[in-house]
Motif scaffolding. Structure first.
Motif, PDB file in Angstrom:
ATOM      1  N   ARG A 189     -62.176   8.473 -55.844  1.00  0.00           N
ATOM      2  CA  ARG A 189     -61.800   9.846 -55.784  1.00  0.00           C
ATOM      3  C   ARG A 189     -62.739  10.600 -56.698  1.00  0.00           C
ATOM      4  O   ARG A 189     -62.291  11.893 -57.055  1.00  0.00           O
ATOM      5  N   PHE A 190     -63.830  10.201 -56.870  1.00  0.00           N
ATOM      6  CA  PHE A 190     -64.775  10.970 -58.026  1.00  0.00           C
ATOM      7  C   PHE A 190     -65.234  12.092 -57.311  1.00  0.00           C
ATOM      8  O   PHE A 190     -65.202  13.136 -57.889  1.00  0.00           O
ATOM      9  N   THR A 191     -65.629  12.181 -55.893  1.00  0.00           N
ATOM     10  CA  THR A 191     -66.070  13.353 -55.245  1.00  0.00           C
ATOM     11  C   THR A 191     -64.938  14.278 -55.081  1.00  0.00           C
ATOM     12  O   THR A 191     -65.273  15.605 -55.461  1.00  0.00           O
ATOM     13  N   GLU A 192     -63.720  13.991 -55.094  1.00  0.00           N
ATOM     14  CA  GLU A 192     -62.533  14.825 -54.991  1.00  0.00           C
ATOM     15  C   GLU A 192     -62.320  15.469 -56.410  1.00  0.00           C
ATOM     16  O   GLU A 192     -62.267  17.006 -56.371  1.00  0.00           O
ATOM     17  N   PHE A 193     -62.472  14.697 -57.222  1.00  0.00           N
ATOM     18  CA  PHE A 193     -62.502  15.387 -58.962  1.00  0.00           C
ATOM     19  C   PHE A 193     -63.474  16.515 -59.052  1.00  0.00           C
ATOM     20  O   PHE A 193     -63.289  17.622 -59.487  1.00  0.00           O
ATOM     21  N   VAL A 194     -64.607  16.166 -58.415  1.00  0.00           N
ATOM     22  CA  VAL A 194     -65.877  17.048 -58.778  1.00  0.00           C
ATOM     23  C   VAL A 194     -65.555  18.311 -57.896  1.00  0.00           C
ATOM     24  O   VAL A 194     -65.760  19.542 -58.577  1.00  0.00           O
ATOM     25  N   ARG A 195     -65.099  18.201 -56.867  1.00  0.00           N
ATOM     26  CA  ARG A 195     -65.196  19.452 -55.899  1.00  0.00           C
ATOM     27  C   ARG A 195     -63.910  20.430 -56.321  1.00  0.00           C
ATOM     28  O   ARG A 195     -63.894  21.601 -56.431  1.00  0.00           O
ATOM     29  N   LYS A 196     -62.803  19.716 -56.932  1.00  0.00           N
ATOM     30  CA  LYS A 196     -61.874  20.544 -57.547  1.00  0.00           C
ATOM     31  C   LYS A 196     -62.049  21.133 -58.599  1.00  0.00           C
ATOM     32  O   LYS A 196     -61.767  22.341 -59.062  1.00  0.00           O
ATOM     33  N   THR A 197     -62.946  20.722 -59.738  1.00  0.00           N
ATOM     34  CA  THR A 197     -63.643  21.205 -60.581  1.00  0.00           C
ATOM     35  C   THR A 197     -64.298  22.337 -60.672  1.00  0.00           C
ATOM     36  O   THR A 197     -64.213  23.357 -61.135  1.00  0.00           O
ATOM     37  N   LEU A 198     -65.438  22.090 -59.493  1.00  0.00           N
ATOM     38  CA  LEU A 198     -66.021  23.255 -59.197  1.00  0.00           C
ATOM     39  C   LEU A 198     -65.202  24.616 -58.811  1.00  0.00           C
ATOM     40  O   LEU A 198     -65.776  25.440 -59.150  1.00  0.00           O
ATOM     41  N   ASP A 199     -64.317  24.363 -57.683  1.00  0.00           N
ATOM     42  CA  ASP A 199     -63.533  25.283 -57.281  1.00  0.00           C
ATOM     43  C   ASP A 199     -62.822  25.932 -58.255  1.00  0.00           C
ATOM     44  O   ASP A 199     -62.779  27.073 -58.253  1.00  0.00           O
ATOM     45  N   TYR A 200     -62.130  25.164 -59.160  1.00  0.00           N
ATOM     46  CA  TYR A 200     -61.295  25.654 -60.113  1.00  0.00           C
ATOM     47  C   TYR A 200     -62.177  26.692 -61.212  1.00  0.00           C
ATOM     48  O   TYR A 200     -61.596  27.986 -61.419  1.00  0.00           O
ATOM     49  N   TYR A 201     -63.562  26.447 -61.595  1.00  0.00           N
ATOM     50  CA  TYR A 201     -64.265  27.114 -62.239  1.00  0.00           C
ATOM     51  C   TYR A 201     -64.994  28.188 -61.573  1.00  0.00           C
ATOM     52  O   TYR A 201     -65.869  28.809 -62.170  1.00  0.00           O
ATOM     53  N   ASN A 202     -65.071  27.927 -60.309  1.00  0.00           N
ATOM     54  CA  ASN A 202     -65.522  28.899 -59.509  1.00  0.00           C
ATOM     55  C   ASN A 202     -67.265  28.805 -59.626  1.00  0.00           C
ATOM     56  O   ASN A 202     -67.954  29.817 -59.995  1.00  0.00           O
ATOM     57  N   ILE A 203     -67.559  27.505 -59.709  1.00  0.00           N
ATOM     58  CA  ILE A 203     -69.271  27.210 -60.070  1.00  0.00           C
ATOM     59  C   ILE A 203     -69.848  26.810 -58.669  1.00  0.00           C
ATOM     60  O   ILE A 203     -69.328  26.084 -57.907  1.00  0.00           O
ATOM     61  N   GLU A 204     -70.863  27.313 -58.522  1.00  0.00           N
ATOM     62  CA  GLU A 204     -71.713  26.912 -57.243  1.00  0.00           C
ATOM     63  C   GLU A 204     -72.122  25.403 -57.367  1.00  0.00           C
ATOM     64  O   GLU A 204     -72.743  25.209 -58.485  1.00  0.00           O
ATOM     65  N   PRO A 205     -72.406  24.599 -56.528  1.00  0.00           N
ATOM     66  CA  PRO A 205     -72.788  23.114 -56.741  1.00  0.00           C
ATOM     67  C   PRO A 205     -74.334  23.068 -57.343  1.00  0.00           C
ATOM     68  O   PRO A 205     -74.726  22.004 -57.865  1.00  0.00           O
ATOM     69  N   LYS A 206     -75.235  24.259 -56.644  1.00  0.00           N
ATOM     70  CA  LYS A 206     -76.507  24.096 -57.066  1.00  0.00           C
ATOM     71  C   LYS A 206     -76.577  24.080 -58.701  1.00  0.00           C
ATOM     72  O   LYS A 206     -77.837  23.878 -59.244  1.00  0.00           O
ATOM     73  N   TYR A 207     -75.567  24.651 -59.495  1.00  0.00           N
ATOM     74  CA  TYR A 207     -75.584  24.451 -60.859  1.00  0.00           C
ATOM     75  C   TYR A 207     -75.528  23.420 -61.657  1.00  0.00           C
ATOM     76  O   TYR A 207     -75.302  23.145 -62.879  1.00  0.00           O
ATOM     77  N   ILE A 208     -75.137  22.322 -60.913  1.00  0.00           N
ATOM     78  CA  ILE A 208     -74.771  20.906 -61.375  1.00  0.00           C
ATOM     79  C   ILE A 208     -75.764  19.870 -60.771  1.00  0.00           C
ATOM     80  O   ILE A 208     -75.940  19.893 -59.580  1.00  0.00           O
TER      81      ILE A 208
END
Length: 812
Positions: free
Chosen positions: A654-673
């Motif tokens: 469930r690691f990817t699911e956690f990452v996706r939810k965290t990015l969405d919650y803080y409104n962060i584009e994936p290119k910055y991680i």
């Protein structure tokens, strides 16, 4: 988002538990120990991790509920209450169902399930319960009046339906009375008569009893002492004298249909009558033994607890009005010996003893079941050796019997790399090897006092009367020599090696727990810290101190998030030619009030070994995303922040699911991680890791291979893991200015790595740059990015913000 408050109360010694254990998070299993593999018959942990508990269960539980529905209800209860114990029908990988006792413990966001297979014990207990229920049924439904009386107080403990009907009270009313209330004799006389019955000096009485309606009835009472659950009672059979004839008919019915074998004897021990059960049990018909001495047929002097006067003693006792009750053995017609419970009591006529009844209850099955239950409680089911719990009991007893000045030796034995056998060939092969291993040790070491399997591939030996440490070392070397010959399983040859830790009583401990723990500590040090041919090590106090220090660090680390002790530093990454800031590496730091600043090299491995890496890793990702969100709101320049990721995190489904939810919650584009992984991923579950990395790449997160060149990765792994960037380890950069003879070889290797990366369209980052000469050579070799103290040390977040603002167009 409350991830930063999550804590994992994991236990890094889970595989020492004999019981199976798996760990649940978000309804899925995220970890288990080796005992779980044995119980569920899986070949490796990866097969279990990711499953939900109900997926290792039949579709429905015995109560008819769906396993999926009931399982979710139980998980919710456990999360709410913190602890829950229940029985559950599980299913092994082989398809076999088994009954398990399960204890659920909530620790943070995790549930720890401790599983005990109770199938065999439940089966045996059920058989015993069925027999017990039969006798309860006979007692409750027999037409003869029967009551159980407390032999000390006279309180009526139990009464059958016939007694309730006869006396005219309800069951509750009768059980709230004492026999002194019913018997019209003075209370002191009743007590004297109970005492006589209790001592077996008399068991036949004539009394007058008072019924609920006030009527007085003359009764004959036969009362015998019995013991139930360590409570001494009188079992009384009551006959209404007025209904003597009827009751004699009933006695004949009881005799004929008794579930036990009954023989009626005269006062010379001659058989008058036997019932059908006697014929079934002993194989003699009435015509064969009528008028003959019973002793000649079923009693023999060779039986345990029986001498040649045994039967005569029984007859003498009942002719004196006594009662005989014992466990013994008797002989059938075919010569087979059987275990029986014997009950003999006198027959009265006109207040004169004219013979006796002898009742035999076959307890062969009971003996067998009790023996099997005892075996299951004491022995390891696979090897037949003592199990851990019984070993501790026996060992403590042995310690208590040791004479002053004598010494005991404890050898803790662990088979090296046994997990590889289970993982590659399956537990069925591993189990056979463990059985043969234990037999080989047991057959050759005749002088050991205790030998036990502690679980998995761990065994413990106890040696008494130890003269010197050299004696114990000689035994350890003998064990190693026994492994020179291979174990042959299914035509395959297996060569085993072991690590052995040794502790000595009373020097290294004075109780079983301490001695075994210290021997285990020495074994661990022998396995991982001894570079010698034979991995044998005696316990020393220094080892204990080191282990204690690790436990102290673990306990502090568990509270690190809650106590706000973790923080993140940032080290800039810069374009090598145009000096543009292209990113930064986040570096986790820990400052504890007691330990001070703790190096990541120390606490990260501990976090990985204990499972704390899950909560700590999530805290890091969430805090970095939160910080990027703050920078965006402030209007600061945003650059990609790279995060170091553990193998265990990548294996978590469930690691990817956690990452996706965290990015969405803080409104962060994936290119910055960006995530940095090391070549150690090759030692993990590469299929799970590759799946996770692919999912991360699909949402736009780039992956870097950190410390490249120091591990064991293949070129194919770079593509399989969607690597975008290589980070060359500092060790290669240091050799640029080295005076060593092989400096040129390392520089050539550095050039080869950079050229290879170009061929794979990978960007290259050089870590640890500290001098301008290093920088100039890396420019010439075509390196893309630079990182190191020449440009900036790792900075706290405030200093990093200032640095980025001032050095957006930094030049050298």
């Amino acid at each position: 988002m409350n991830s930063n408050k999550e804590k994992v109360e994991a236990d890094d010694i889970a595989d020492l538990f004999l019981n199976a254990l798996y760990i649940i998070k978000d309804d899925a299993i995220v970890g288990c120990n080796n005992s779980a593999l044995e119980v569920f018959k899986y070949d490796n942990k990866e097969e279990i991790i990711g499953l939900r508990p109900y997926e290792m269960s039949p579709k429905k539980q015995p109560d008819g509920k769906l396993s999926k529905t009931k399982g979710k209800e139980i998980v919710n209860i456990a999360y709410e209450k913190g602890y829950y114990e229940f029985e559950w029908l599980h299913k092994r990988k082989t398809g076999e169902d088994f009954i398990a006792n399960i204890k659920l413990y909530r620790i943070g966001l995790f549930l720890y399930a401790v599983i005990t297979d109770i199938t065999e014990v439940e089966k045996l207990r059920m058989e015993l319960k069925i027999k017990e229920d039969i006798y309860k049924f006979i007692f409750n439904n027999h037409q003869t009046i029967m009551i159980l009386i407390d032999s000390e107080t006279g309180s009526i403990i139990d009464a059958n339906k016939a007694a309730i009907s006869y006396y005219g009270y309800s069951r509750d009313e009768l059980l709230n009375k004492k026999i002194q209330y019913i018997n019209v004799l003075p209370k002191e006389e009743v007590k004297k008569e109970m005492k006589r019955a209790r001592s077996k000096s008399k068991n036949y009485f004539l009394f007058t009893h008072k019924l609920a309606n006030g009527e007085f009835r003359d009764v004959e009472v036969r009362s015998f002492p019995i013991e139930i659950y360590e409570k001494k009672l009188l079992f009384s059979i009551i006959y209404d004298v007025n209904n003597k004839i009827t009751e004699q008919s009933m006695f004949h019915h009881m005799f004929k249909n008794s579930p036990n074998a009954v023989a009626i004897l005269d006062n010379k021990n001659r058989v008058i009558n036997i019932n059908k059960k006697f014929t079934d049990l002993f194989q003699f018909s009435l015509n064969e033994i009528k008028g003959k001495n019973l002793k000649e047929f079923i009693c023999i002097s060779e039986c345990n607890n029986i001498d040649e006067n045994d039967n005569q003693n029984i007859l003498d006792s009942i002719l004196e009005g006594g009662l005989v009750e014992c466990e013994t053995r008797r002989k059938r017609k075919d010569g087979r010996l059987i275990d029986v419970e014997l009950l003999a009591y006198p027959i009265f006529s006109n207040n004169r003893i004219i013979g006796g009844n002898v009742v035999f209850k076959d307890i062969t099955d009971k003996k067998r079941m009790n023996k099997k239950i005892k075996y299951l409680a004491e022995r390891d089911s696979l090897t037949g050796l003592y199990n851990r719990f019984y070993f501790n009991k026996k060992f403590q007893l042995l310690i208590s019997e040791v004479s002053k000045g004598d010494r005991l030796g404890v050898l803790f034995i662990d088979i090296d790399n046994f997990k590889d056998i289970n993982d590659s060939l399956g537990h069925h092969i591993g189990d056979k090897i463990l059985v043969e291993f234990s037999k080989r040790i047991e057959n050759k070491l005749k002088n050991c006092d205790l030998f036990a399997r502690f679980g998995g591939d761990e065994f413990v030996l106890v040696i008494n009367n130890v003269k010197s440490k050299s004696d114990l070392k000689a035994i350890a070397l003998k064990i190693i020599d026994l492994l020179n010959d291979p174990f042959i399983i299914n035509d395959n040859y297996f060569y085993l090696s072991v690590s052995i830790g040794i502790s000595v009583y009373p020097i290294d401990g004075k109780d079983s727990y301490t001695l075994v723990k210290n021997a285990d500590t020495a074994m661990y040090k022998a396995k991982y810290n001894i570079a010698s041919k034979h991995k044998i090590l005696f316990y020393s106090r220094d080892m204990g101190i080191e282990i204690e220090q690790n436990f102290t660090m673990i306990n502090y680390l568990k509270k690190a998030i809650e106590n706000n002790e973790l923080y993140i530093n940032y080290q800039p990454i810069i374009q090598i030619n145009n000096n543009q800031i292209v990113g930064a590496e986040s570096l986790l730091r820990w400052k504890n009030s007691k330990l001070g600043n703790v190096s990541p090299d120390k606490f990260i491995p501990i976090a990985e070994n204990t499972g704390l890496i899950y909560s700590i890793g999530e805290w890091v990702i969430e805090n970095i995303c939160k910080k990027i969100n703050e920078w965006k709101k402030k209007g600061l320049k945003l650059i990609p922040i790279s995060v170091n990721i553990s193998v265990k995190q990548l294996e978590y489904i469930r690691f990817t699911e956690f990452v996706r939810k965290t990015l969405d919650y803080y409104n962060i584009e994936p290119k910055y991680i960006e995530f940095e992984i090391t070549e150690s991923v090759s030692a993990g579950n590469i299929d799970k890791i590759a799946k996770t990395v692919k999912e991360l790449s699909e949402i736009g997160i780039k992956i870097s291979m950190d410390d490249f060149g120091t591990g064991y990765s293949s070129l194919s792994l770079l593509k399989k893991l969607f690597i975008n960037k290589l980070k060359i380890d500092k060790v290669f950069i240091d050799y640029i200015e080295s005076n060593l003879d092989y400096k040129k070889d390392y520089n050539k290797l550095l050039k080869t790595i950079i050229n290879m990366a170009k061929n794979f369209n990978l960007k290259v980052v050089a870590e640890g740059i500290e001098t301008r000469n290093q920088l100039e050579l890396l420019k010439v070799l075509g390196c893309d990015f630079r990182q190191g103290y020449l440009f900036s040390k790792p900075l706290d977040v405030d200093s990093f913000e200032i640095w980025v603002d001032k050095n957006s167009k930094y030049k050298y």
